[in-house]
Design a protein around this motif. Sequence first.
Motif, PDB file in Angstrom:
ATOM      1  N   ARG A 184     -29.696 -42.882   1.695  1.00  0.00           N
ATOM      2  CA  ARG A 184     -30.465 -43.619   0.673  1.00  0.00           C
ATOM      3  C   ARG A 184     -31.810 -42.935   0.427  1.00  0.00           C
ATOM      4  NH1 ARG A 184     -29.186 -48.393   3.876  1.00  0.00           N
ATOM      5  NH2 ARG A 184     -27.062 -48.851   3.251  1.00  0.00           N
ATOM      6  N   GLN A 185     -32.480 -42.523   1.501  1.00  0.00           N
ATOM      7  CA  GLN A 185     -33.778 -41.830   1.370  1.00  0.00           C
ATOM      8  C   GLN A 185     -33.626 -40.539   0.574  1.00  0.00           C
ATOM      9  OE1 GLN A 185     -35.234 -41.014   5.292  1.00  0.00           O
ATOM     10  NE2 GLN A 185     -35.987 -43.100   5.604  1.00  0.00           N
ATOM     11  N   THR A 186     -32.531 -39.812   0.855  1.00  0.00           N
ATOM     12  CA  THR A 186     -32.316 -38.521   0.180  1.00  0.00           C
ATOM     13  C   THR A 186     -32.049 -38.726  -1.309  1.00  0.00           C
ATOM     14  OG1 THR A 186     -31.415 -37.722   2.256  1.00  0.00           O
ATOM     15  CG2 THR A 186     -31.008 -36.352   0.325  1.00  0.00           C
ATOM     16  N   LEU A 187     -31.277 -39.761  -1.626  1.00  0.00           N
ATOM     17  CA  LEU A 187     -31.008 -40.070  -3.044  1.00  0.00           C
ATOM     18  C   LEU A 187     -32.325 -40.367  -3.770  1.00  0.00           C
ATOM     19  CD1 LEU A 187     -27.866 -42.379  -2.700  1.00  0.00           C
ATOM     20  CD2 LEU A 187     -27.962 -40.280  -4.070  1.00  0.00           C
ATOM     21  N   ALA A 188     -33.223 -41.064  -3.087  1.00  0.00           N
ATOM     22  CA  ALA A 188     -34.504 -41.416  -3.711  1.00  0.00           C
ATOM     23  C   ALA A 188     -35.407 -40.185  -3.841  1.00  0.00           C
ATOM     24  CB  ALA A 188     -35.202 -42.496  -2.878  1.00  0.00           C
ATOM     25  N   GLU A 189     -35.321 -39.297  -2.844  1.00  0.00           N
ATOM     26  CA  GLU A 189     -36.193 -38.113  -2.823  1.00  0.00           C
ATOM     27  C   GLU A 189     -35.737 -37.051  -3.831  1.00  0.00           C
ATOM     28  OE1 GLU A 189     -37.718 -35.052   0.633  1.00  0.00           O
ATOM     29  OE2 GLU A 189     -36.672 -36.887   1.238  1.00  0.00           O
ATOM     30  N   TYR A 190     -34.412 -36.953  -4.038  1.00  0.00           N
ATOM     31  CA  TYR A 190     -33.866 -35.926  -4.940  1.00  0.00           C
ATOM     32  C   TYR A 190     -33.019 -36.595  -6.032  1.00  0.00           C
ATOM     33  CZ  TYR A 190     -35.050 -32.626  -1.185  1.00  0.00           C
ATOM     34  OH  TYR A 190     -35.700 -31.891  -0.235  1.00  0.00           O
ATOM     35  N   PRO A 191     -33.629 -37.342  -6.942  1.00  0.00           N
ATOM     36  CA  PRO A 191     -32.821 -38.062  -7.932  1.00  0.00           C
ATOM     37  C   PRO A 191     -31.991 -37.096  -8.777  1.00  0.00           C
ATOM     38  CG  PRO A 191     -35.191 -38.225  -8.422  1.00  0.00           C
ATOM     39  CD  PRO A 191     -35.078 -37.528  -7.123  1.00  0.00           C
ATOM     40  N   GLY A 192     -30.739 -37.467  -9.004  1.00  0.00           N
ATOM     41  CA  GLY A 192     -29.865 -36.650  -9.862  1.00  0.00           C
ATOM     42  C   GLY A 192     -29.217 -35.460  -9.166  1.00  0.00           C
ATOM     43  N   THR A 193     -29.523 -35.249  -7.884  1.00  0.00           N
ATOM     44  CA  THR A 193     -28.953 -34.086  -7.184  1.00  0.00           C
ATOM     45  C   THR A 193     -27.666 -34.487  -6.450  1.00  0.00           C
ATOM     46  OG1 THR A 193     -31.182 -33.241  -6.850  1.00  0.00           O
ATOM     47  CG2 THR A 193     -29.464 -32.247  -5.495  1.00  0.00           C
ATOM     48  N   ASP A 194     -26.642 -33.639  -6.565  1.00  0.00           N
ATOM     49  CA  ASP A 194     -25.380 -33.914  -5.869  1.00  0.00           C
ATOM     50  C   ASP A 194     -25.562 -33.774  -4.363  1.00  0.00           C
ATOM     51  OD1 ASP A 194     -22.955 -34.013  -7.910  1.00  0.00           O
ATOM     52  OD2 ASP A 194     -24.439 -32.580  -8.669  1.00  0.00           O
ATOM     53  N   ILE A 195     -24.941 -34.696  -3.634  1.00  0.00           N
ATOM     54  CA  ILE A 195     -24.997 -34.642  -2.167  1.00  0.00           C
ATOM     55  C   ILE A 195     -23.565 -34.508  -1.653  1.00  0.00           C
ATOM     56  CG2 ILE A 195     -25.796 -35.791  -0.065  1.00  0.00           C
ATOM     57  CD1 ILE A 195     -27.742 -37.390  -1.668  1.00  0.00           C
ATOM     58  N   LEU A 196     -23.314 -33.459  -0.884  1.00  0.00           N
ATOM     59  CA  LEU A 196     -21.983 -33.241  -0.308  1.00  0.00           C
ATOM     60  C   LEU A 196     -22.033 -33.652   1.163  1.00  0.00           C
ATOM     61  CD1 LEU A 196     -21.168 -29.672  -1.751  1.00  0.00           C
ATOM     62  CD2 LEU A 196     -21.100 -31.879  -2.877  1.00  0.00           C
ATOM     63  N   ILE A 197     -21.115 -34.524   1.552  1.00  0.00           N
ATOM     64  CA  ILE A 197     -21.154 -35.055   2.928  1.00  0.00           C
ATOM     65  C   ILE A 197     -19.763 -34.976   3.541  1.00  0.00           C
ATOM     66  CG2 ILE A 197     -21.714 -37.074   4.361  1.00  0.00           C
ATOM     67  CD1 ILE A 197     -23.507 -38.097   2.135  1.00  0.00           C
ATOM     68  N   HIS A 198     -19.722 -34.562   4.799  1.00  0.00           N
ATOM     69  CA  HIS A 198     -18.430 -34.519   5.501  1.00  0.00           C
ATOM     70  C   HIS A 198     -18.013 -35.949   5.863  1.00  0.00           C
ATOM     71  CE1 HIS A 198     -15.280 -33.287   8.237  1.00  0.00           C
ATOM     72  NE2 HIS A 198     -15.371 -32.084   7.702  1.00  0.00           N
ATOM     73  N   PRO A 199     -16.719 -36.285   5.723  1.00  0.00           N
ATOM     74  CA  PRO A 199     -16.313 -37.675   6.033  1.00  0.00           C
ATOM     75  C   PRO A 199     -16.418 -38.054   7.513  1.00  0.00           C
ATOM     76  CG  PRO A 199     -14.410 -36.336   5.400  1.00  0.00           C
ATOM     77  CD  PRO A 199     -15.625 -35.502   5.153  1.00  0.00           C
ATOM     78  N   GLU A 200     -16.767 -37.100   8.388  1.00  0.00           N
ATOM     79  CA  GLU A 200     -17.049 -37.458   9.792  1.00  0.00           C
ATOM     80  C   GLU A 200     -18.406 -38.148   9.931  1.00  0.00           C
ATOM     81  OE1 GLU A 200     -16.888 -33.878  12.087  1.00  0.00           O
ATOM     82  OE2 GLU A 200     -14.771 -33.541  11.682  1.00  0.00           O
ATOM     83  N   ALA A 201     -19.177 -38.199   8.832  1.00  0.00           N
ATOM     84  CA  ALA A 201     -20.523 -38.785   8.893  1.00  0.00           C
ATOM     85  C   ALA A 201     -20.460 -40.294   9.084  1.00  0.00           C
ATOM     86  CB  ALA A 201     -21.284 -38.450   7.611  1.00  0.00           C
ATOM     87  N   LEU A 202     -21.484 -40.816   9.754  1.00  0.00           N
ATOM     88  CA  LEU A 202     -21.544 -42.265  10.016  1.00  0.00           C
ATOM     89  C   LEU A 202     -21.548 -43.084   8.719  1.00  0.00           C
ATOM     90  CD1 LEU A 202     -21.978 -44.504  12.207  1.00  0.00           C
ATOM     91  CD2 LEU A 202     -24.417 -44.209  11.853  1.00  0.00           C
ATOM     92  N   CYS A 203     -22.118 -42.511   7.657  1.00  0.00           N
ATOM     93  CA  CYS A 203     -22.275 -43.251   6.395  1.00  0.00           C
ATOM     94  C   CYS A 203     -21.013 -43.246   5.537  1.00  0.00           C
ATOM     95  CB  CYS A 203     -23.408 -42.624   5.580  1.00  0.00           C
ATOM     96  SG  CYS A 203     -22.966 -40.965   5.030  1.00  0.00           S
TER      97      CYS A 203
END
Length: 307
Positions: A184-203
Amino acid sequence: MTQEEMIEKINRLKKEKNAVILSHFYTNPEIQGIADYLGDSLGLSRLAATADADAIVFCGVHFMAETAAIISPDKKVYSAAFDAGCSLADSCAAEGLRRWKAEHPGGLVVSYVNTTAAVKAETDYCVTSANALRIVKALPADCPLLFGPDRNLGGYIQEVTGRKMDLWQGCCIVHDVITPEMVRQTLAEYPGTDILIHPEALCSHEQEFISNPLIHFASTAGMLDIVRKSPAQRFIIGTELGIMTELHKQNPDKEFIPLRETLVCHEMKKVRLEGVLDCLENGAGEIVLDEALRQRALLPITRMMEM
Ligand code: 13P
Ligand code: SF4
């Protein structure tokens, strides 16, 4: 011996022994540099099966080299870091899995590839992060599913497919630190930027992220694919930092920002040029499996490949 001398010797011995070097994307840059093939868990399994060679030197953690040995009985398989473990594979022993199965008679066991050969031998279907959704969706709807050992990947599959499963409570200690709050913090810090996350992540099992078009849950090879096809210039990367080497190599004009600089798998970093050389020169790190166990462990992998 200097690094250049080691690399020269590795290349010479590789030819002499008709060996190929397979590496996961999380290894150090000098290891990725000497690899004949780089890949995610699924890609590396396919390469192990099809590589035209007498020997494979595997650069990754132990379960990966073991998986290559299960698939390739006609080749000698060496692990360049024999003692490199994985918190997921370590979280689930065959005996515990047998007890879990006994508590859920009639259930199908679906295991992430990050498991030992002994656990694969107790498994009905193997999956990787690249094909887990597809495989779970294809399994008979009336059969209870026991998914292990990654509770985060399992939770993600449940949320996306709507299929309820019993989850083994293991996790990857590297990706488990990627919390919903961090995203959530990253989305707020970098609005409009794609975030790629591995599905092993807690989120990974949060619907707010699954339904957010800026967030992409993907395997390591899946991330490379998304970046290659995307017109975007900047990406936040939520996986182990070793992937940066290949991301930059394939996309020199794009910008990659690590979600956290601390996303490092120290087990993957145990793979060193010295270890690769030791395999080729002295036959160190050979994976030797009991043939009956290998055949049982191969079954869930074959079912995965066929699907
Ligand atoms: P993939 O490369 O298959 O996405 O898996 C990551 C991993 O868990 C390696 O340890
Ligand atoms: Fe295991 Fe996680 Fe390291 Fe991959 S990154 S090898 S899942 S501990």
